[in-house]
Design a protein around this motif. Structure first.
Motif, PDB file in Angstrom:
ATOM      1  N   ASP A   9       0.829  -1.206   0.000  1.00 35.11           N
ATOM      2  CA  ASP A   9       0.000   0.000   0.000  1.00 35.11           C
ATOM      3  C   ASP A   9       0.867   1.260   0.000  1.00 35.11           C
ATOM      4  O   ASP A   9       0.579   2.224  -0.703  1.00 35.11           O
ATOM      5  N   PHE A  10       1.936   1.250   0.815  1.00 36.46           N
ATOM      6  CA  PHE A  10       2.851   2.388   0.884  1.00 36.46           C
ATOM      7  C   PHE A  10       3.463   2.665  -0.483  1.00 36.46           C
ATOM      8  O   PHE A  10       3.467   3.798  -0.963  1.00 36.46           O
ATOM      9  N   LEU A  11       3.978   1.624  -1.128  1.00 32.68           N
ATOM     10  CA  LEU A  11       4.613   1.803  -2.437  1.00 32.68           C
ATOM     11  C   LEU A  11       3.614   2.267  -3.484  1.00 32.68           C
ATOM     12  O   LEU A  11       3.939   3.112  -4.331  1.00 32.68           O
ATOM     13  N   ASN A  12       2.395   1.733  -3.429  1.00 34.85           N
ATOM     14  CA  ASN A  12       1.371   2.175  -4.384  1.00 34.85           C
ATOM     15  C   ASN A  12       1.031   3.648  -4.184  1.00 34.85           C
ATOM     16  O   ASN A  12       0.900   4.397  -5.159  1.00 34.85           O
ATOM     17  N   VAL A  14       2.927   5.971  -2.765  1.00 34.90           N
ATOM     18  CA  VAL A  14       4.083   6.805  -3.124  1.00 34.90           C
ATOM     19  C   VAL A  14       4.183   6.916  -4.639  1.00 34.90           C
ATOM     20  O   VAL A  14       4.418   8.001  -5.176  1.00 34.90           O
ATOM     21  N   GLU A  15       3.976   5.791  -5.335  1.00 31.04           N
ATOM     22  CA  GLU A  15       4.004   5.824  -6.802  1.00 31.04           C
ATOM     23  C   GLU A  15       2.889   6.717  -7.337  1.00 31.04           C
ATOM     24  O   GLU A  15       3.098   7.510  -8.257  1.00 31.04           O
ATOM     25  N   GLU A  16       1.734   6.622  -6.726  1.00 28.21           N
ATOM     26  CA  GLU A  16       0.620   7.491  -7.103  1.00 28.21           C
ATOM     27  C   GLU A  16       0.962   8.958  -6.788  1.00 28.21           C
ATOM     28  O   GLU A  16       0.608   9.864  -7.535  1.00 28.21           O
ATOM     29  N   GLY A  17       1.664   9.165  -5.685  1.00 27.43           N
ATOM     30  CA  GLY A  17       2.091  10.512  -5.307  1.00 27.43           C
ATOM     31  C   GLY A  17       3.059  11.104  -6.320  1.00 27.43           C
ATOM     32  O   GLY A  17       2.966  12.282  -6.668  1.00 27.43           O
ATOM     33  N   PHE A  18       3.998  10.295  -6.814  1.00 24.76           N
ATOM     34  CA  PHE A  18       4.918  10.777  -7.844  1.00 24.76           C
ATOM     35  C   PHE A  18       4.170  11.123  -9.124  1.00 24.76           C
ATOM     36  O   PHE A  18       4.447  12.143  -9.760  1.00 24.76           O
ATOM     37  N   ALA A  19       3.218  10.289  -9.493  1.00 19.50           N
ATOM     38  CA  ALA A  19       2.418  10.578 -10.687  1.00 19.50           C
ATOM     39  C   ALA A  19       1.624  11.870 -10.493  1.00 19.50           C
ATOM     40  O   ALA A  19       1.528  12.705 -11.401  1.00 19.50           O
ATOM     41  N   HIS A  20       1.080  12.035  -9.319  1.00 20.27           N
ATOM     42  CA  HIS A  20       0.325  13.242  -8.982  1.00 20.27           C
ATOM     43  C   HIS A  20       1.239  14.468  -9.033  1.00 20.27           C
ATOM     44  O   HIS A  20       0.836  15.539  -9.509  1.00 20.27           O
ATOM     45  N   ALA A  21       2.483  14.323  -8.541  1.00 20.44           N
ATOM     46  CA  ALA A  21       3.452  15.432  -8.536  1.00 20.44           C
ATOM     47  C   ALA A  21       3.818  15.819  -9.963  1.00 20.44           C
ATOM     48  O   ALA A  21       3.928  17.014 -10.279  1.00 20.44           O
ATOM     49  N   VAL A  22       4.011  14.835 -10.822  1.00 20.71           N
ATOM     50  CA  VAL A  22       4.346  15.122 -12.220  1.00 20.71           C
ATOM     51  C   VAL A  22       3.181  15.842 -12.907  1.00 20.71           C
ATOM     52  O   VAL A  22       3.394  16.760 -13.711  1.00 20.71           O
ATOM     53  N   ASP A  23       1.964  15.454 -12.573  1.00 23.22           N
ATOM     54  CA  ASP A  23       0.789  16.122 -13.146  1.00 23.22           C
ATOM     55  C   ASP A  23       0.640  17.553 -12.632  1.00 23.22           C
ATOM     56  O   ASP A  23       0.041  18.390 -13.312  1.00 23.22           O
ATOM     57  N   ASN A  24       1.154  17.833 -11.432  1.00 24.84           N
ATOM     58  CA  ASN A  24       1.002  19.156 -10.821  1.00 24.84           C
ATOM     59  C   ASN A  24       2.333  19.911 -10.733  1.00 24.84           C
ATOM     60  O   ASN A  24       2.630  20.566  -9.730  1.00 24.84           O
ATOM     61  N   GLN A  25       3.110  19.854 -11.785  1.00 28.66           N
ATOM     62  CA  GLN A  25       4.399  20.545 -11.793  1.00 28.66           C
ATOM     63  C   GLN A  25       4.233  22.060 -11.685  1.00 28.66           C
ATOM     64  O   GLN A  25       5.089  22.731 -11.110  1.00 28.66           O
ATOM     65  N   ARG A  26       3.153  22.584 -12.200  1.00 30.69           N
ATOM     66  CA  ARG A  26       2.919  24.033 -12.092  1.00 30.69           C
ATOM     67  C   ARG A  26       2.826  24.463 -10.639  1.00 30.69           C
ATOM     68  O   ARG A  26       3.309  25.533 -10.259  1.00 30.69           O
ATOM     69  N   ILE A  54       9.153  15.389  -1.805  1.00 34.81           N
ATOM     70  CA  ILE A  54       8.320  15.811  -0.671  1.00 34.81           C
ATOM     71  C   ILE A  54       6.848  15.654  -1.024  1.00 34.81           C
ATOM     72  O   ILE A  54       6.042  15.189  -0.218  1.00 34.81           O
ATOM     73  N   TYR A  55       6.499  16.036  -2.238  1.00 33.26           N
ATOM     74  CA  TYR A  55       5.122  15.932  -2.714  1.00 33.26           C
ATOM     75  C   TYR A  55       4.652  14.481  -2.629  1.00 33.26           C
ATOM     76  O   TYR A  55       3.572  14.190  -2.097  1.00 33.26           O
ATOM     77  N   ALA A  56       5.450  13.544  -3.166  1.00 31.82           N
ATOM     78  CA  ALA A  56       5.048  12.135  -3.207  1.00 31.82           C
ATOM     79  C   ALA A  56       4.912  11.556  -1.802  1.00 31.82           C
ATOM     80  O   ALA A  56       3.930  10.857  -1.501  1.00 31.82           O
ATOM     81  N   LEU A  57       5.857  11.835  -0.935  1.00 28.36           N
ATOM     82  CA  LEU A  57       5.790  11.300   0.429  1.00 28.36           C
ATOM     83  C   LEU A  57       4.645  11.918   1.225  1.00 28.36           C
ATOM     84  O   LEU A  57       3.980  11.240   2.012  1.00 28.36           O
ATOM     85  N   THR A  58       4.404  13.200   1.001  1.00 24.74           N
ATOM     86  CA  THR A  58       3.291  13.863   1.682  1.00 24.74           C
ATOM     87  C   THR A  58       1.958  13.325   1.166  1.00 24.74           C
ATOM     88  O   THR A  58       1.007  13.171   1.938  1.00 24.74           O
TER      89      THR A  58
END
Length: 173
Positions: A9-12, A14-26, A54-58
């Motif tokens: 669950d943690f890895l999923n 965090v991976e979702e968080g990285f994807a979310h961060a890439v989508d919200n680069q602005r 930080i975005y992904a971990l948060t």
């Protein structure tokens, strides 16, 4: 919950968080702009990568606690601002402490030697010579010197000021 399930669950998340961060680069660029880290800065990409991590971990932490994506943008914006500001302060403190390591003291000694070459110690009185040696070179306080030589600090300040006038005159020549 087993450790394997929690880790999955943690890895999923965090991976979702990285994807979310890439989508919200602005949003990340906006945070960096607000804390005065601009793209012209040499370490801009480092701060940008740090902000993505930080975005992904948060994101993972927030989803475990609140599981509400609608309020996450305001939360992450503030969290990134605070964390990047902390990193900037930490860098500033580090550079203040380590500034002297990068300073070239040899240039000071060369300039000092040139100034001392112009100084004629023969023109100094005995007390001025002692003040020059002990106060200016060896950093002895005038109070200690006054006790050592049995005179007042006022008298030593007078001689020190006369010495400074002579030193300034020899430097400007």
């Amino acid at each position: 919950m087993s450790i394997r399930k929690y880790r999955f669950d943690f890895l999923n998340l965090v991976e979702e968080g990285f994807a979310h961060a890439v989508d919200n680069q602005r949003l990340i660029h906006g945070v960096l702009k607000q804390v005065h880290v601009y793209p012209t800065r040499f370490d801009y990409e480092d701060y940008f990568q740090e902000a993505i991590i930080i975005y992904a971990l948060t994101y993972e932490q927030y989803m475990n606690e609140h599981n509400d994506v609608s309020k996450f943008k305001a939360y992450i914006f503030q969290k990134l601002r605070w964390r990047i500001t902390d990193l900037l302060r930490q860098e500033m403190r580090y550079s203040e402490v380590h500034f002297l390591e990068e300073f070239d003291f040899s240039t000071i000694s060369q300039k000092t030697n040139k100034l001392l070459e112009n100084l004629n110690l023969g023109t100094l009185t005995a007390i001025e010579n002692q003040i020059f040696q002990e106060h200016f070179i060896h950093n002895e306080s005038l109070v200690i010197l006054a006790r050592r030589y049995g005179c007042s600090t006022r008298n030593l300040r007078y001689h020190r000021n006369r010495l400074l006038v002579k030193l300034r005159a020899s430097v400007t020549l």
